[in-house]
Design an enzyme around this catalytic site. Structure first.
Site, short mmCIF file in Angstrom:
data_model
loop_
_atom_site.label_atom_id
_atom_site.label_comp_id
_atom_site.label_asym_id
_atom_site.label_seq_id
_atom_site.Cartn_x
_atom_site.Cartn_y
_atom_site.Cartn_z
CG ASN A 65 -2.22 0.74 0.99
OD1 ASN A 65 -2.34 1.53 0.04
ND2 ASN A 65 -3.20 0.51 1.85
CG PHE A 66 0.13 4.03 2.31
CD1 PHE A 66 -0.79 5.06 2.30
CD2 PHE A 66 -0.06 3.00 3.22
CE1 PHE A 66 -1.87 5.08 3.18
CE2 PHE A 66 -1.13 2.99 4.10
CZ PHE A 66 -2.03 4.04 4.09
CG LEU A 67 3.81 2.95 -5.58
CD1 LEU A 67 5.26 2.74 -5.20
CD2 LEU A 67 3.45 2.08 -6.77
CB THR A 79 -6.45 -2.22 -4.05
OG1 THR A 79 -5.91 -1.22 -3.18
CG2 THR A 79 -7.03 -3.36 -3.25
CG LEU A 122 -6.54 0.72 5.88
CD1 LEU A 122 -5.54 1.03 6.98
CD2 LEU A 122 -7.97 1.02 6.35
#
Length: 487
Positions: free
Chosen positions: A228-230, A264, A487
């Site tokens: 996440n948070f790329l 995602t 998230l």
């Protein structure tokens, strides 16, 4: 293992109940033009009643033709969404995915007959031990999120460069408390908080994270990494840092003996397991319209819209209360049992997992349970997390207070009764969120959310979220079979 192949952040657009469609906008403009033309003609020919009558007939005939045309456009739009709202969902040929064509992911159109890994696990001695090379002006760093200064650097990077709507009017505002919750679950590894700095100034300009997760995909249980948070600074996206970040977090995962991941993206990459759509329930329609998050429908006064979305001031479920630490074991059992009906789900293996992810943390996540007044047993629960958006360039409002439906579970009886019970429970969630001055309540059409979306007046947004597995081939599924809320 990441959110995009050629950019760094998930694509999301914002849309709310009462959003004006392209056809409505066009109709309004045409009606305005017609009105002006009619007024000019009336002024010019005011001395001639016969001329006015003729103009009136022509105007009526023109308006009828316009009405028919717009009806045709509306029908076509209903069966074929406009390209502007679905560009992110177009499927590219595999050859255009230069990076993803080199990765162990299923190809578009590939038929999957058997679930399982695409590549075998790499022996430790064959895993690359050195970080992948960066352009000479950059250097790798492992962020220490226990360090307030470094946590603030990450906050600034994400706030200014992560998810933003297409019109650059709204931007996610991740608080430090939220980031600690999202990135430091039980068993987290500091080495998976991967940053890139400018060598000369030490400024943080890129980031990607991984956290441990337990997932059941159909009948297979996997301990894997959730990516996440790329995020890459907007001015550096031509440097192609995102693929290097993906390879580096993959290398670091392999060194820990983990070879699968879940992630995602708003865009379509090779190849989604499932695709979910965002839905928005207005709690403060006046503010949402004033910030252009939503638009006032044609011929609809604000008072009518406010009345439409009005909620009771109190919840209706007997025994509903905030979740307490003593509820953790019961919630874990209830949640894991409820998840058995879905095919792609998070598994909460320990009470510590539930304590971290579900127990209320003020201004991060709120959770509520339903306690049977007689037996004192927990029968149901729901949770929603708080992720506000900054409003860019608005003179009146600086923030939209938004929450997202997270995990929930109900003690099931027969199917019809269960769906009715869930609808009442989520309505209570809307009421509780409204009491916390939340402006909009969001959800995806995962789990059993489709059973209450329409009746509780959630409006479809333009945003979609595609679910992916790295190094794992499995059959596709509808969003109603997905029980992983990322998230």
């Amino acid at each position: 293992m990441d959110n995009q192949d050629n950019q760094d952040n998930q694509e999301q657009t914002y849309d709310g109940e009462g959003e004006t469609s392209p056809t409505e906008k066009l109709r309004a403009k045409q009606e305005k033009r017609n009105s002006k033309k009619a007024q000019k003609k009336a002024a010019k020919n005011s001395g001639s009643s016969s001329s006015s009558a003729l103009d009136s007939n022509v105007s009526a005939e023109l308006q009828e033709k316009v009405r028919i045309l717009f009806n045709q456009l509306a029908i076509r739009e209903a069966i074929q969404p406009s390209s502007t709202s679905s560009n992110s969902q177009k499927v590219k040929d595999m050859s255009s995915h230069k990076f993803w064509s080199t990765q162990p992911v299923p190809k578009h159109g590939e038929t999957v007959e058997k679930d399982g890994p695409i590549e075998e696990n790499t022996p430790y001695e064959k895993i690359r031990k050195e970080p992948y090379p960066l352009p000479k002006e950059f250097e790798w760093v492992t962020l220490d999120l226990d360090n307030e200064s470094e946590l603030n650097e990450l906050y600034i990077l994400l706030t200014n460069n992560y998810v933003e709507d297409d019109d650059a009017m709204f931007r996610f505002d991740y608080s430090g408390e939220f980031l600690n919750w999202a990135l430091k679950p039980p068993g987290y590894k500091k080495i998976w908080h991967v940053g890139v700095r400018v060598s000369a100034t030490k400024r943080l300009v890129a980031f990607v994270s991984g956290i441990p997760a337990d997932i059941r995909i159909y009948d297979s249980h996997q301990h894997l990494v959730e990516i996440n948070f790329l995020c890459v600074h907007k001015k550096l996206r031509s440097k192609r840092l995102a693929p290097v970040l993906i390879k580096e977090i993959t290398r670091r995962s392999h060194l820990e003996g983990i070879f699968q991941a879940v992630y995602t993206a708003g865009v379509v990459l090779p190849r989604p397991i499932s695709k979910a759509r965002y839905f928005h329930r207005s709690l403060n329609p006046k503010k949402l319209i004033e910030t252009n998050f939503s638009r006032l429908p044609l011929n609809t006064p604000m008072s009518r819209l406010i009345k439409k979305f009005k909620l009771p001031s109190e919840t209706s479920t007997p025994g509903i209360r905030p979740m307490l630490e003593k509820d953790i074991p019961a919630v874990r059992v209830l949640l894991n049992k409820y998840m058995n009906k879905f095919d792609f789900v998070a598994v909460f293996k320990t009470d510590e997992d539930v304590k971290h992810w579900i127990l209320t943390k003020e201004n991060v996540i709120w959770s509520y349970v339903v306690e049977n007044p007689t037996t004192k047993k927990v029968t149901d629960f729901f949770s929603f997390y708080y992720l506000p958006s900054s409003v860019i360039g608005n003179p009146t409002h600086k923030t939209i207070n938004a929450v997202y439906l997270f995990y929930y579970a109900i003690q099931e009886t027969e199917e019809k009764a269960s769906k009715s019970k869930l609808k009442i429970l989520i309505k209570d969630a809307l009421i509780l969120a409204k009491l916390k001055n939340v402006d909009v309540f969001n959800c995806l059409d995962l789990l059993e959310n489709k059973s209450f979306i329409d009746e509780l007046k959630f409006g479809p947004g333009d945003g979609y979220l595609n679910y992916y597995m790295y190094n794992w081939r499995c059959r596709e599924m509808g969003s109603e079979k997905v029980g992983v809320v990322m998230l």
